[in-house]
Design a protein around this motif. Structure first.
Motif, PDB file in Angstrom:
ATOM      1  N   ASN A   1       0.866  -1.178   0.000  1.00 50.31           N
ATOM      2  CA  ASN A   1       0.000   0.000   0.000  1.00 50.31           C
ATOM      3  C   ASN A   1       0.908   1.234   0.000  1.00 50.31           C
ATOM      4  N   PRO A   2       0.987   1.979  -1.120  1.00 50.68           N
ATOM      5  CA  PRO A   2       1.940   3.097  -1.186  1.00 50.68           C
ATOM      6  C   PRO A   2       1.660   4.209  -0.182  1.00 50.68           C
ATOM      7  N   LEU A   3       0.381   4.434   0.165  1.00 49.76           N
ATOM      8  CA  LEU A   3       0.064   5.486   1.132  1.00 49.76           C
ATOM      9  C   LEU A   3       0.518   5.076   2.529  1.00 49.76           C
ATOM     10  N   ASP A   4       0.381   3.798   2.833  1.00 45.44           N
ATOM     11  CA  ASP A   4       0.849   3.293   4.127  1.00 45.44           C
ATOM     12  C   ASP A   4       2.373   3.326   4.189  1.00 45.44           C
ATOM     13  N   LEU A   5       3.028   2.940   3.091  1.00 47.18           N
ATOM     14  CA  LEU A   5       4.490   3.009   3.047  1.00 47.18           C
ATOM     15  C   LEU A   5       4.976   4.437   3.251  1.00 47.18           C
TER      16      LEU A   5
ATOM     17  N   ALA B   1       3.452   6.922   4.795  1.00 44.67           N
ATOM     18  CA  ALA B   1       3.232   7.363   6.179  1.00 44.67           C
ATOM     19  C   ALA B   1       4.283   6.773   7.114  1.00 44.67           C
ATOM     20  N   ARG B   2       4.614   5.507   6.915  1.00 46.88           N
ATOM     21  CA  ARG B   2       5.589   4.844   7.795  1.00 46.88           C
ATOM     22  C   ARG B   2       7.001   5.406   7.605  1.00 46.88           C
ATOM     23  N   ALA B   3       7.322   5.802   6.357  1.00 47.52           N
ATOM     24  CA  ALA B   3       8.668   6.310   6.061  1.00 47.52           C
ATOM     25  C   ALA B   3       8.741   7.830   6.117  1.00 47.52           C
ATOM     26  N   ASN B   4       7.604   8.477   6.452  1.00 43.94           N
ATOM     27  CA  ASN B   4       7.541   9.938   6.510  1.00 43.94           C
ATOM     28  C   ASN B   4       7.942  10.567   5.173  1.00 43.94           C
ATOM     29  N   LEU B   5       7.390  10.017   4.092  1.00 45.93           N
ATOM     30  CA  LEU B   5       7.635  10.528   2.751  1.00 45.93           C
ATOM     31  C   LEU B   5       6.323  10.999   2.136  1.00 45.93           C
ATOM     32  N   ALA B   6       6.398  11.876   1.151  1.00 41.11           N
ATOM     33  CA  ALA B   6       5.204  12.353   0.461  1.00 41.11           C
ATOM     34  C   ALA B   6       4.587  11.212  -0.345  1.00 41.11           C
ATOM     35  N   GLY B   7       3.267  11.086  -0.247  1.00 48.78           N
ATOM     36  CA  GLY B   7       2.582  10.003  -0.926  1.00 48.78           C
ATOM     37  C   GLY B   7       2.813   9.985  -2.426  1.00 48.78           C
TER      38      GLY B   7
ATOM     39  N   ALA C   1      -6.500  -2.131   2.393  1.00 49.80           N
ATOM     40  CA  ALA C   1      -7.289  -1.123   3.102  1.00 49.80           C
ATOM     41  C   ALA C   1      -7.578  -1.530   4.539  1.00 49.80           C
ATOM     42  N   ILE C   2      -7.317  -2.789   4.878  1.00 51.54           N
ATOM     43  CA  ILE C   2      -7.606  -3.254   6.224  1.00 51.54           C
ATOM     44  C   ILE C   2      -6.296  -3.351   7.011  1.00 51.54           C
ATOM     45  N   ASP C   3      -6.327  -2.848   8.227  1.00 46.49           N
ATOM     46  CA  ASP C   3      -5.147  -2.808   9.084  1.00 46.49           C
ATOM     47  C   ASP C   3      -5.126  -4.079   9.937  1.00 46.49           C
ATOM     48  N   LEU C   4      -4.561  -5.132   9.379  1.00 45.07           N
ATOM     49  CA  LEU C   4      -4.598  -6.427  10.045  1.00 45.07           C
ATOM     50  C   LEU C   4      -3.656  -6.464  11.244  1.00 45.07           C
ATOM     51  N   PRO C   5      -4.088  -7.099  12.335  1.00 42.23           N
ATOM     52  CA  PRO C   5      -3.215  -7.195  13.519  1.00 42.23           C
ATOM     53  C   PRO C   5      -2.051  -8.148  13.254  1.00 42.23           C
TER      54      PRO C   5
ATOM     55  N   ARG D   1      -9.250   0.040   9.552  1.00 41.48           N
ATOM     56  CA  ARG D   1      -8.991   0.487   8.180  1.00 41.48           C
ATOM     57  C   ARG D   1      -7.851   1.502   8.128  1.00 41.48           C
ATOM     58  N   LYS D   2      -7.270   1.650   6.945  1.00 45.49           N
ATOM     59  CA  LYS D   2      -6.228   2.647   6.711  1.00 45.49           C
ATOM     60  C   LYS D   2      -6.369   3.154   5.281  1.00 45.49           C
ATOM     61  N   PRO D   3      -5.831   4.339   4.992  1.00 45.69           N
ATOM     62  CA  PRO D   3      -5.928   4.884   3.634  1.00 45.69           C
ATOM     63  C   PRO D   3      -5.259   3.957   2.625  1.00 45.69           C
ATOM     64  N   PHE D   4      -5.806   3.951   1.405  1.00 46.87           N
ATOM     65  CA  PHE D   4      -5.234   3.122   0.342  1.00 46.87           C
ATOM     66  C   PHE D   4      -5.307   3.879  -0.973  1.00 46.87           C
ATOM     67  N   LEU D   5      -4.533   3.424  -1.945  1.00 43.20           N
ATOM     68  CA  LEU D   5      -4.481   4.073  -3.246  1.00 43.20           C
ATOM     69  C   LEU D   5      -5.642   3.591  -4.102  1.00 43.20           C
ATOM     70  N   THR D   6      -6.582   4.496  -4.402  1.00 44.86           N
ATOM     71  CA  THR D   6      -7.719   4.142  -5.239  1.00 44.86           C
ATOM     72  C   THR D   6      -7.351   4.280  -6.713  1.00 44.86           C
TER      73      THR D   6
END
Length: 468
Positions: A39-43, A45-51, A148-152, A263-268
């Motif tokens: 998920n590029p948006l999750d990546l 956010a985790r790396a503190n980079l622009a989507g 899109a789902i934030d699995l544990p 849930r978490k943001p995802f690339l539509t």
């Protein structure tokens, strides 16, 4: 230098260095599931980079054969993947049904289609490249559920809590499960075929063993509910497909509900289609000829240089040509930075798309100032843009060999641009009513002026607002 080093060297020539460093670390150190359906948006956010920088880097990696791109139709309720596709060209169903949720959804590119990225076997072989060998928990994590789902992290433990029984059933095989079913709602579900059978268990304890048969095949059947009583059940499961299935008996519980609501943001698909890097790389290979995919909300911006013909007369062809080219360069730079993309240019006019109205407004304000600065810098003060913006539904299509858009929203946006005077931005009511747009206009001290106009080819009068 080996092949992997060569590919990363080529990627560094095209993509942001921080993004390439992140991807190189992941290929070297990440667990297998971390390189599957990324998920590029999750990546980002985790790396503190622009989507947008991450999306662009992954797209370039796809073009170099380092990653594979997947367009997945996902259920908005449970976030399960209903159909995984290597391109948009194979999305040819008007509706997709989720057996797990017993619901159907119209195919749209807004929130129903996600785009993810998986490492190519050329870079690293991961377990998901052989999905038939994944365990039940890994199949759910890496194949069935979308990004899109934030699995544990302890998904396997959670699944054990909600699973009454499960079986790995090879093709052509049959399994018989002896269960003691509790009162409540149960579901017999297979994530491979998406077949589901709901069980409504209630009433007095059954005095005799109950019997139920469920067959899995590739022919979708309507999801129904069977009434049972608590107590012993003989469940026969038969696999009539040419691959393995993974049926399980799930018990409805708060633990399951908690998994489904994380849930978490995802690339539509809608957002990717408005990405300039994507359009630059795939403008002629996105949709099949004759294919039409619906978008419920997309924002269109049309711009045109005012009195460009007179400019050519005044300064000469060579100078005017340089000015117009610089104008196109500045517009593309601004549009891309606001998460938009240029669809096409017609003469001195530009047609661009944005995921949301506020992005289009932000781009228009910056574009207007950039043209003023360019005119002043080149001593041609008359360099002015006329712009129009409208938001609404449309169809993504292929026209003249490239991905384009069709529908009344496009027509209205084009005609609204024709209402603009020098330096003005004319927008429709749907744009101004957007909450983010209102906040942006207030922050910039801009007070739009309302009027009602008739547009050529549009039956009803349209409310428009001129942003001074």
């Amino acid at each position: 230098m080996n092949e992997i080093e060569t590919m990363f060297g080529a990627l560094r020539q095209a993509a942001d260095e921080d993004v390439v460093d992140m991807l190189e670390r992941m290929v070297r150190d990440a667990p297998d599931h971390g390189l599957n359906r990324m998920n590029p948006l999750d990546l980002a956010a985790r790396a503190n980079l622009a989507g947008e920088r991450v999306i662009a880097g992954l797209l370039h990696a796809v073009s170099l054969g380092m990653l594979e791109m997947t367009w997945s139709v996902m259920c908005p309720s449970c976030a399960g993947v209903l159909s995984a596709n290597k391109s948009l060209k194979t999305l040819n169903s008007a509706q997709y049904n989720c057996g797990f949720c017993a619901a159907g959804y119209e195919t749209t590119l807004d929130d129903l289609v996600e785009v993810t990225f998986t490492v190519s076997p050329r870079l690293r072989k991961i377990a998901a490249h052989s999905p038939d060998e994944l365990s039940l928990a890994d199949y759910y994590r890496q194949v069935f559920w979308s990004s899109a789902i934030d699995l544990p992290d302890d998904l396997e433990k959670t699944l054990r809590e909600v699973t009454l029984d499960a079986v790995d059933l090879p093709p052509g095989e049959r399994a018989i499960l002896s269960l003691n079913v509790p009162q409540g709602t149960l579901i017999v579900f297979d994530p491979v075929t998406h077949a589901a059978q709901f069980l409504d268990v209630r009433g007095e304890e059954a005095g005799e063993r109950q019997n139920l048969s469920v067959t899995f095949n590739k022919v979708p059947v309507p999801v129904d509910t069977i009434a049972l009583r608590p107590g012993p059940l003989r469940l026969t499961l038969e696999n009539r497909t040419d691959g393995r299935v993974l049926p399980a008996v799930w018990v409805g519980s708060p633990a399951l509900d908690d998994v489904l609501t994380r849930r978490k943001p995802f690339l539509t698909a809608r957002r990717l289609l408005t990405n300039q890097t994507f359009r630059d790389l795939y403008r002629t290979d996105t949709l099949a000829i004759g294919q039409r995919l619906k978008i419920l909300s997309l924002t269109f911006l049309f711009s045109d240089l005012k009195d460009s013909t007179a400019l050519y007369d005044r300064v000469g062809d060579l100078v005017a040509f340089d000015l117009v080219n610089e104008h196109f360069r500045l517009l593309q730079e601004i549009i891309a930075s606001e998460r938009g993309a240029i669809v096409k240019t017609i003469g001195d006019a530009v047609m661009a798309t944005f995921e949301t109205p506020d992005r289009a407004i932000a781009a228009a304000i910056r574009m207007r100032e950039a043209m003023s600065d360019l005119g002043a810098d080149r001593e041609h003060q008359s360099l002015r843009l006329k712009m129009g913006i409208h938001e609404g539904s449309c169809l993504a299509v292929t026209l003249n060999g490239q991905q384009d858009y069709f529908g009344q929203t496009v027509n209205v946006a084009s005609r609204v641009q024709g209402l603009a005077a020098s330096r003005s931005i004319v927008v429709t009511e749907s744009v101004v009513e957007n909450a983010e747009t209102r906040a942006l206009l207030e922050a910039n001290g801009l007070d739009p002026t309302h009027r009602t106009v008739a547009l050529s080819g549009i039956a009803d009068k349209v409310s428009v607002y001129e942003i001074p």
